[in-house]
Design an enzyme around this catalytic site. Structure first.
Site, PDB file in Angstrom:
ATOM      1  N   LEU A 162       0.832  -1.170  -0.039  1.00 43.55           N
ATOM      2  CA  LEU A 162       0.101   0.113  -0.023  1.00 43.55           C
ATOM      3  C   LEU A 162       0.803   1.186  -0.031  1.00 43.55           C
ATOM      4  O   LEU A 162       2.217   1.204   0.319  1.00 43.55           O
ATOM      5  CB  LEU A 162      -0.890   0.185   1.112  1.00 43.55           C
ATOM      6  CG  LEU A 162      -1.854  -1.182   1.439  1.00 43.55           C
ATOM      7  CD1 LEU A 162      -2.631  -1.125   2.815  1.00 43.55           C
ATOM      8  CD2 LEU A 162      -2.761  -1.598   0.420  1.00 43.55           C
ATOM      9  N   CYS A 183       3.826   7.591  -3.756  1.00 47.28           N
ATOM     10  CA  CYS A 183       4.639   8.338  -2.902  1.00 47.28           C
ATOM     11  C   CYS A 183       5.451   7.601  -1.850  1.00 47.28           C
ATOM     12  O   CYS A 183       6.639   7.909  -1.792  1.00 47.28           O
ATOM     13  CB  CYS A 183       3.358   9.197  -2.122  1.00 47.28           C
ATOM     14  SG  CYS A 183       4.079  10.096  -0.643  1.00 47.28           S
ATOM     15  N   GLY A 219      12.970  19.978 -13.508  1.00 44.28           N
ATOM     16  CA  GLY A 219      11.830  19.929 -12.133  1.00 44.28           C
ATOM     17  C   GLY A 219      12.149  19.301 -11.112  1.00 44.28           C
ATOM     18  O   GLY A 219      13.396  18.980 -10.833  1.00 44.28           O
ATOM     19  N   LEU A 279      15.974  17.402 -10.331  1.00 42.82           N
ATOM     20  CA  LEU A 279      16.861  18.310  -9.666  1.00 42.82           C
ATOM     21  C   LEU A 279      17.041  17.286  -8.086  1.00 42.82           C
ATOM     22  O   LEU A 279      18.214  17.280  -7.795  1.00 42.82           O
ATOM     23  CB  LEU A 279      16.314  19.700  -9.161  1.00 42.82           C
ATOM     24  CG  LEU A 279      16.108  20.564 -10.355  1.00 42.82           C
ATOM     25  CD1 LEU A 279      15.404  22.026  -9.858  1.00 42.82           C
ATOM     26  CD2 LEU A 279      17.527  20.695 -11.012  1.00 42.82           C
ATOM     27  N   HIS A 281      14.023  33.456  19.435  1.00 44.78           N
ATOM     28  CA  HIS A 281      15.342  33.774  18.803  1.00 44.78           C
ATOM     29  C   HIS A 281      16.303  32.880  19.617  1.00 44.78           C
ATOM     30  O   HIS A 281      16.237  32.460  20.755  1.00 44.78           O
ATOM     31  CB  HIS A 281      15.637  35.242  19.329  1.00 44.78           C
ATOM     32  CG  HIS A 281      17.135  35.424  19.040  1.00 44.78           C
ATOM     33  ND1 HIS A 281      17.762  35.711  17.903  1.00 44.78           N
ATOM     34  CD2 HIS A 281      18.298  35.719  19.811  1.00 44.78           C
ATOM     35  CE1 HIS A 281      18.861  36.038  17.793  1.00 44.78           C
ATOM     36  NE2 HIS A 281      19.144  35.866  19.078  1.00 44.78           N
TER      37      HIS A 281
HETATM   38  P1  FAD Z   1      -0.337   7.534  -6.295  1.00 47.43           P
HETATM   39  O1  FAD Z   1       0.311   7.647  -5.026  1.00 47.43           O
HETATM   40  O2  FAD Z   1       0.220   7.467  -7.408  1.00 47.43           O
HETATM   41  O3  FAD Z   1      -1.093   5.905  -5.891  1.00 47.43           O
HETATM   42  C1  FAD Z   1      -2.041   5.457  -7.136  1.00 47.43           C
HETATM   43  C2  FAD Z   1      -2.169   4.138  -6.655  1.00 47.43           C
HETATM   44  O4  FAD Z   1      -2.954   3.564  -7.340  1.00 47.43           O
HETATM   45  C3  FAD Z   1      -0.838   3.245  -6.992  1.00 47.43           C
HETATM   46  O5  FAD Z   1      -0.486   2.639  -5.686  1.00 47.43           O
HETATM   47  C4  FAD Z   1      -1.403   2.425  -8.267  1.00 47.43           C
HETATM   48  O6  FAD Z   1      -0.787   1.163  -8.214  1.00 47.43           O
HETATM   49  C5  FAD Z   1      -3.151   2.334  -7.558  1.00 47.43           C
HETATM   50  N1  FAD Z   1      -3.520   1.892  -8.769  1.00 47.43           N
HETATM   51  C6  FAD Z   1      -3.848   2.588 -10.072  1.00 47.43           C
HETATM   52  N2  FAD Z   1      -4.584   1.846 -10.774  1.00 47.43           N
HETATM   53  C7  FAD Z   1      -5.298   0.773 -10.077  1.00 47.43           C
HETATM   54  C8  FAD Z   1      -6.302  -0.062 -10.108  1.00 47.43           C
HETATM   55  N3  FAD Z   1      -7.023  -0.215 -11.477  1.00 47.43           N
HETATM   56  N4  FAD Z   1      -6.578  -1.035  -9.282  1.00 47.43           N
HETATM   57  C9  FAD Z   1      -5.818  -0.897  -8.065  1.00 47.43           C
HETATM   58  N5  FAD Z   1      -4.843   0.039  -7.918  1.00 47.43           N
HETATM   59  C10 FAD Z   1      -4.649   0.849  -8.817  1.00 47.43           C
HETATM   60  N6  FAD Z   1       4.872  14.758  -3.919  1.00 47.43           N
HETATM   61  C11 FAD Z   1       4.958  15.506  -3.009  1.00 47.43           C
HETATM   62  O7  FAD Z   1       4.061  15.943  -2.242  1.00 47.43           O
HETATM   63  N7  FAD Z   1       6.047  15.778  -2.321  1.00 47.43           N
HETATM   64  C12 FAD Z   1       7.290  15.079  -2.734  1.00 47.43           C
HETATM   65  O8  FAD Z   1       8.488  15.232  -2.163  1.00 47.43           O
HETATM   66  C13 FAD Z   1       7.165  14.194  -3.814  1.00 47.43           C
HETATM   67  N8  FAD Z   1       8.326  13.383  -4.470  1.00 47.43           N
HETATM   68  C14 FAD Z   1       8.302  12.860  -5.507  1.00 47.43           C
HETATM   69  C15 FAD Z   1       9.222  12.026  -5.915  1.00 47.43           C
HETATM   70  C16 FAD Z   1       9.114  11.479  -6.958  1.00 47.43           C
HETATM   71  C17 FAD Z   1      10.317  10.510  -7.355  1.00 47.43           C
HETATM   72  C18 FAD Z   1       7.823  11.046  -7.580  1.00 47.43           C
HETATM   73  C19 FAD Z   1       7.976   9.924  -8.833  1.00 47.43           C
HETATM   74  C20 FAD Z   1       6.963  11.520  -6.939  1.00 47.43           C
HETATM   75  C21 FAD Z   1       6.820  12.444  -6.075  1.00 47.43           C
HETATM   76  N9  FAD Z   1       5.880  13.467  -5.430  1.00 47.43           N
HETATM   77  C22 FAD Z   1       5.948  14.119  -4.543  1.00 47.43           C
HETATM   78  C23 FAD Z   1       4.455  13.172  -6.309  1.00 47.43           C
HETATM   79  C24 FAD Z   1       3.559  12.123  -5.489  1.00 47.43           C
HETATM   80  O9  FAD Z   1       4.282  10.954  -5.301  1.00 47.43           O
HETATM   81  C25 FAD Z   1       2.220  12.204  -5.993  1.00 47.43           C
HETATM   82  O10 FAD Z   1       1.803  13.263  -6.045  1.00 47.43           O
HETATM   83  C26 FAD Z   1       1.258  11.431  -5.042  1.00 47.43           C
HETATM   84  O11 FAD Z   1       1.831   9.975  -4.856  1.00 47.43           O
HETATM   85  C27 FAD Z   1      -0.281  11.169  -5.912  1.00 47.43           C
HETATM   86  O12 FAD Z   1      -0.971  10.446  -4.861  1.00 47.43           O
HETATM   87  P2  FAD Z   1      -2.068   9.760  -5.610  1.00 47.43           P
HETATM   88  O13 FAD Z   1      -2.779   9.085  -4.344  1.00 47.43           O
HETATM   89  O14 FAD Z   1      -3.229  10.494  -6.433  1.00 47.43           O
HETATM   90  O15 FAD Z   1      -1.575   8.588  -6.397  1.00 47.43           O
END
Ligand code: FAD
Length: 469
Positions: free
Chosen positions: A38, A42, A183, A187, A445
């Protein structure tokens, strides 16, 4: 057939936080995740592992280059990359395990498998092993997240041309590491491998790095990363990347009329992420997508199909974990008949380099471009006692305030602690506070947060520890 009030597809920060809030509100809740663990992007391959490596590599640089300034003698500083990667994996495991425990504690039913909405109120789950099963749910929230954008002229091969996922676990620091895209992700991962010994080159199409952040601070960040050893080519369009025999890559790029060529052991393509909604909804249901493949929702996160909602990276807006979380909470509160709401004007964004770049609201350059009537306040960390005591005096705080009302509409911080310092400005902006409100607030401070207060005072040209112009 088991029946739920709310079923969430995807267990990233949007999905799992929505599940907890739904359970808190007394709704019978299920969450479906196709991957083994799970936590989504992120926790597994995003925010958390990248920050674990940023922390470790920062300590490495401190031990090698900075400790001496404090009179600490560290000889023969070495790198055990396996151990560093192992620690990162352990942090991820702790957190993904924590999410599973939270699901259990909140009595959320967890299904492993690919969730697919087959009809309104019906979800089929196809597990990695075993038979598919179907559940019923009055409300379904799509939180299926995003995946890295792949460019046809440089397709991922997972070895040489990679996405952020592979760049989190190279077995050794590449000798030459090419980062396409300046981005946040490029970075941050560029910084990690540069600190661990790679020669890092960042190629960026735009004339600046860190699009969306304050231009002046982004330029200062670029200068700082350059001083740390990274090389930047701006206004450079990468046209193709080819993998040669033996695994090295050559990137062909154009800067104006100039043809450029870059060799590298690894190429990170970090040109953005795209919404991932494939297979989540049966096409015949007709959930509408926008021109970029994102699920269309109204301000209550409702799609065009009754009982189906969407949140997080799969809908429009900044692709950030905290944005997904807030949407998850608001969406579920709306389902429960409450007034869930997300204030999109006050969503902070952070690049976790050293120094970190953080920003919320309107930038000075945006305000100028739009001809807005604003006042700017700035304060550099070199005039802050704690920053000097810490030997971390790089960067500054900048505020953008409405010239008529003094209301703060933008806050931007470049500092090694910007990610923490920005939180105060977010809270003040959320409550509609002014630069005067913040400037008159007592700050302990000596703290870095005094620079935040001083920048707020500087909006009215009354900063204390620096001349006001
Ligand atoms: P996700 O975290 O992408 O989760 C979606 C989930 O849905 C996944 O586990 C996937 O397997 C599952 N899923 C998809 N389709 C199905 C299906 N049909 N059935 C069952 N499961 C499914 N954001 C920040 O705010 N701070 C940070 O420092 C940051 N650093 C990052 C660094 C990297 C390298 C990356 C790649 C991203 C980073 N992000 C960061 C972005 C952040 O990870 C995402 O914005 C965030 O995870 C989005 O959350 P979400 O719940 O929308 O989707």
């Amino acid at each position: 057939m088991e029946k739920f009030d709310v079923t969430i597809i995807g267990s990233g920060p949007g999905g799992y936080v929505a599940a907890i809030r739904a359970a808190q509100l007394g709704l019978k809740t299920a969450i479906i995740e196709k991957d083994k663990e799970l936590g989504g992007t992120c926790l597994n391959v995003g925010c958390i592992p990248s920050k674990a490596l940023l922390a470790s590599s920062d300590h490495f640089v401190f031990a090698k280059k900075e400790a001496g300034k404090h009179g600490i003698v560290l000889d023969n500083v070495g790198l055990d990359l396996g151990k560093m990667l192992g620690r990162k994996d352990k942090v991820v495991k702790t957190l993904t395990g924590g999410v599973r425990a939270l699901m259990k504690g909140n009595k959320v039913t967890v299904y492993q498998g690919m969730g697919s909405i087959t009809a309104a109120g019906h979800v089929t789950i196809k597990p990695t092993e075993g038979d598919a099963q179907e559940i019923e749910s009055t409300n379904i929230i799509i939180a299926s997240g995003s995946v890295p954008v792949e460019l046809p002229s440089m397709p991922f091969d997972g070895k040489t041309i990679v996405s952020s996922t592979e760049a989190l676990c190279f077995e050794k620091a590449p000798e030459k590491f090419l980062v396409i895209g300046g981005g946040a992700i490029g970075l941050e991962l560029g910084s990690v491998w540069s600190r661990l010994g790679s020669e890092v080159t960042v190629l960026e199409f735009l004339p600046r790095i860190a699009l969306g952040f304050d231009l002046e601070l982004a330029n200062l960040l670029q200068r700082s990363l350059t001083a740390q050893g990274m090389t930047f080519h701006l206004e450079t369009k990468v046209e193709s990347v080819k993998v040669l025999e033996g695994g090295r890559a050559v990137a062909k790029a154009k800067k104006g009329d100039e043809e450029l060529s870059f060799e590298a052991d690894k190429v990170l393509v970090s040109v953005g992420r795209r919404a991932f909604a494939e297979g989540v909804v049966d096409k015949k249901i007709g959930v509408e997508l926008d021109e970029r493949g994102r699920i269309k929702v109204d301000p209550h996160f409702r799609t065009n199909v009754e009982g189906i909602y969407a949140i997080g990276d799969v809908i429009a807006g900044p692709m950030l974990a905290h944005k997904a979380e807030e949407e998850g909470i608001a969406c579920v509160e709306n389902i429960a008949g409450k007034s869930g709401h997300v204030n999109y004007d006050v969503i902070p964004g952070i690049i976790y380099t050293n120094p970190e770049l953080a920003g919320v609201g309107i930038t000075e350059d945006f305000a100028k471009e739009k001809g807005m009537n604003v006042r700017i306040g700035k304060f550099p960390f070199r005039a802050n006692g704690r920053a000097l005591a810490n030997e971390d005096a790089e960067g500054m705080v900048k505020f953008v305030a409405d010239a008529e009302t003094d209301r703060l509409i933008g806050a931007h911080i470049l500092s090694h602690a910007a990610s923490e310092l920005i939180a105060e400005t977010v809270a003040v902006m959320e409550f509609g506070g002014s630069s005067e409100d913040l400037g008159r607030t007592v700050h302990a401070h000596p703290t870095l947060s005094e620079a935040v207060k001083e920048a707020a005072l500087s909006v009215d040209k009354r900063a204390i520890h620096i001349g006001n112009r």
